[in-house]
Motif scaffolding. Sequence first.
Motif, mmCIF file in Angstrom:
data_model
loop_
_atom_site.group_PDB
_atom_site.id
_atom_site.type_symbol
_atom_site.label_atom_id
_atom_site.label_comp_id
_atom_site.label_asym_id
_atom_site.label_seq_id
_atom_site.Cartn_x
_atom_site.Cartn_y
_atom_site.Cartn_z
ATOM 1 N N LYS A 66 74.110 -5.377 41.088
ATOM 2 C CA LYS A 66 74.519 -6.508 40.259
ATOM 3 C C LYS A 66 75.360 -6.033 39.078
ATOM 4 O O LYS A 66 75.189 -4.910 38.596
ATOM 5 N N PRO A 67 76.257 -6.894 38.611
ATOM 6 C CA PRO A 67 77.062 -6.517 37.440
ATOM 7 C C PRO A 67 76.190 -6.413 36.190
ATOM 8 O O PRO A 67 75.128 -7.031 36.101
ATOM 9 N N GLY A 68 76.666 -5.648 35.236
ATOM 10 C CA GLY A 68 75.908 -5.411 34.018
ATOM 11 C C GLY A 68 76.001 -6.552 33.039
ATOM 12 O O GLY A 68 76.647 -7.556 33.317
ATOM 13 N N PRO A 69 75.354 -6.428 31.866
ATOM 14 C CA PRO A 69 74.620 -5.235 31.425
ATOM 15 C C PRO A 69 73.344 -5.007 32.239
ATOM 16 O O PRO A 69 72.770 -5.949 32.775
ATOM 17 N N HIS A 70 72.933 -3.720 32.315
ATOM 18 C CA HIS A 70 71.760 -3.352 33.096
ATOM 19 C C HIS A 70 70.623 -2.904 32.188
ATOM 20 O O HIS A 70 70.856 -2.385 31.094
ATOM 21 N N LEU A 71 69.425 -3.083 32.705
ATOM 22 C CA LEU A 71 68.245 -2.449 32.136
ATOM 23 C C LEU A 71 67.804 -1.324 33.064
ATOM 24 O O LEU A 71 68.063 -1.364 34.266
ATOM 25 N N LEU A 72 67.126 -0.340 32.504
ATOM 26 C CA LEU A 72 66.452 0.701 33.277
ATOM 27 C C LEU A 72 64.961 0.502 33.068
ATOM 28 O O LEU A 72 64.517 0.265 31.935
ATOM 29 N N ALA A 73 64.183 0.576 34.148
ATOM 30 C CA ALA A 73 62.735 0.414 34.031
ATOM 31 C C ALA A 73 62.057 1.341 35.021
ATOM 32 O O ALA A 73 62.621 1.681 36.061
ATOM 33 N N GLY A 74 60.835 1.735 34.706
ATOM 34 C CA GLY A 74 60.107 2.595 35.633
ATOM 35 C C GLY A 74 58.990 3.360 34.964
ATOM 36 O O GLY A 74 58.606 3.078 33.825
ATOM 37 N N SER A 75 58.489 4.373 35.692
ATOM 38 C CA SER A 75 57.385 5.204 35.212
ATOM 39 C C SER A 75 57.253 6.392 36.170
ATOM 40 O O SER A 75 58.266 7.006 36.504
ATOM 41 N N HIS A 76 56.044 6.698 36.649
ATOM 42 C CA HIS A 76 55.837 7.855 37.531
ATOM 43 C C HIS A 76 54.875 7.482 38.650
ATOM 44 O O HIS A 76 54.072 6.544 38.514
ATOM 45 N N LEU A 77 54.914 8.226 39.749
ATOM 46 C CA LEU A 77 54.081 7.941 40.910
ATOM 47 C C LEU A 77 52.935 8.923 41.104
ATOM 48 O O LEU A 77 51.924 8.581 41.719
ATOM 49 N N GLY A 88 50.884 4.939 35.889
ATOM 50 C CA GLY A 88 52.219 5.291 36.361
ATOM 51 C C GLY A 88 52.692 4.399 37.479
ATOM 52 O O GLY A 88 53.782 3.818 37.416
ATOM 53 N N ALA A 89 51.894 4.256 38.523
ATOM 54 C CA ALA A 89 52.289 3.439 39.673
ATOM 55 C C ALA A 89 52.591 2.007 39.253
ATOM 56 O O ALA A 89 53.531 1.373 39.773
ATOM 57 N N LEU A 90 51.823 1.471 38.314
ATOM 58 C CA LEU A 90 52.049 0.105 37.848
ATOM 59 C C LEU A 90 53.465 -0.070 37.317
ATOM 60 O O LEU A 90 54.147 -1.050 37.644
ATOM 61 N N GLY A 91 53.924 0.876 36.495
ATOM 62 C CA GLY A 91 55.259 0.756 35.911
ATOM 63 C C GLY A 91 56.365 0.857 36.944
ATOM 64 O O GLY A 91 57.417 0.211 36.810
ATOM 65 N N CYS A 92 56.144 1.656 37.989
ATOM 66 C CA CYS A 92 57.153 1.781 39.043
ATOM 67 C C CYS A 92 57.261 0.494 39.854
ATOM 68 O O CYS A 92 58.364 -0.013 40.113
ATOM 69 N N VAL A 93 56.121 -0.053 40.265
ATOM 70 C CA VAL A 93 56.133 -1.271 41.070
ATOM 71 C C VAL A 93 56.613 -2.459 40.238
ATOM 72 O O VAL A 93 57.338 -3.334 40.740
ATOM 73 N N ALA A 94 56.259 -2.493 38.960
ATOM 74 C CA ALA A 94 56.753 -3.566 38.094
ATOM 75 C C ALA A 94 58.276 -3.511 37.975
ATOM 76 O O ALA A 94 58.949 -4.543 38.018
ATOM 77 N N VAL A 109 61.869 6.451 38.855
ATOM 78 C CA VAL A 109 60.564 7.099 39.031
ATOM 79 C C VAL A 109 60.730 8.537 38.560
ATOM 80 O O VAL A 109 61.504 9.297 39.140
ATOM 81 N N PHE A 110 60.017 8.907 37.521
ATOM 82 C CA PHE A 110 60.138 10.241 36.939
ATOM 83 C C PHE A 110 59.024 11.138 37.462
ATOM 84 O O PHE A 110 57.866 10.729 37.548
ATOM 85 N N SER A 111 59.360 12.355 37.789
ATOM 86 C CA SER A 111 58.378 13.259 38.389
ATOM 87 C C SER A 111 57.552 13.983 37.332
ATOM 88 O O SER A 111 58.014 14.267 36.233
#
Length: 398
Positions: A66-77, A88-94, A109-111
């Motif tokens: 999709k065109p921007g502006p973009h957000l980045l979201a995530g966490s770790h698995l 961690g998993a919650l933030g990735c799936v959200a 998803v950050f290692s």
Amino acid sequence: MRVDTDRFLADLQALRRFGEFRTGVHRPTFSPEDMEARHWFISRLREEGLEAEIDGIGNILGRSPKPGPHLLAGSHLESQNEAGWLDGALGCVAALHLAAAGLPVDVAVFSDEEGHYGSFIGSRSFTGLLEEAEIDRLANRYHGKPLREALREAGLEGRPRLAVERDRYKAFLEMHIEQGRQLEKGGLGIGVVTGIVAIWQWKMTIEGQQNHAGTTTMAERRDAGLAAVRLLAMIDEEFPRHCAERTVWTAGRIALTPGAPSIIPGRAEILFQYRDVDIEVLRRLEEVLRRCVAESNRRERCTATLEALSLSTPAVSDPALQDALADAAEALAPGRWQRMPSGAGHDAQYLARVMPAAMLFVPSINGISHHWTEDTKEEDLALGMRVLAEGARRILAG
């Protein structure tokens, strides 16, 4: 924008099958279970129309078309050993379901946020804070396997490492379980995080005289163990006079040498940390700590020294992002939310160095985390997902 909370909960349940352990998961970084979870997650990103890839440190990035502006979201698995299914998993799936709802959100998803091989190596790599030389040095803290070997076994050797495109993102968002009891005790459903605490870690070494426990009189002894106990008691008495409301401190390791029942300890080593979100409180407690060590040296027949191991910087959540999440919480859960600091570290603290960042908390049942009994009510998970999506919508529109 429509968030499918049923699908969101189903994806969380599907993810907990990887490394299932009792009611939690055992999914250490780069283990077969961890890599299976990562590849499953990549397939879900692609199902939702994102361009997904995994890099040479194990980070995953799903880019929105999709065109921007973009957000980045995530966490770790990955998880701690024999630990919970949501950390961690919650933030990735959200994050995945922000994109699935049609928002222009990239999913990260950050290692190794959990530190099996190092300190936040995934988010530090993504933000340019992890050098190749450090990767060469790192090894698993539990079984000693070199990080390079683990990357090779995981099929990641030779892949380039992803780097953040700062100009692409308006902000970073991370949803997480609270890992404490403040929300639950208050009957609340949402926590808007004001900042992530800094952790200041120290090593205190007390040098005495190793000697026979039966033939050395009490007057003659230079007992490093007792000196260590008295020093910690002094610190525990003084810190409450100078700390803030949410300051915490821990003596996580006390090692006596040689550690035998019939030998007076000749040396004691203490690993000590304290946490707060206010840098001035951290500095004030450093002064208190140094005074306590000096007073110990005045009183005792043993010599104590203090060494700083790690003095991190608090990560304050962006005020405008906090307000957007708070407005979303009030709209969807009026009176059932609060602003609060995070007492644990998160990937968001490194993303905050390169872009505005904020976090949202949902309650933890009995405040339990880093244990397989970790859990959160489904209605609280679903509410958190709706609030996060509404907050993201407001941020993008702002």
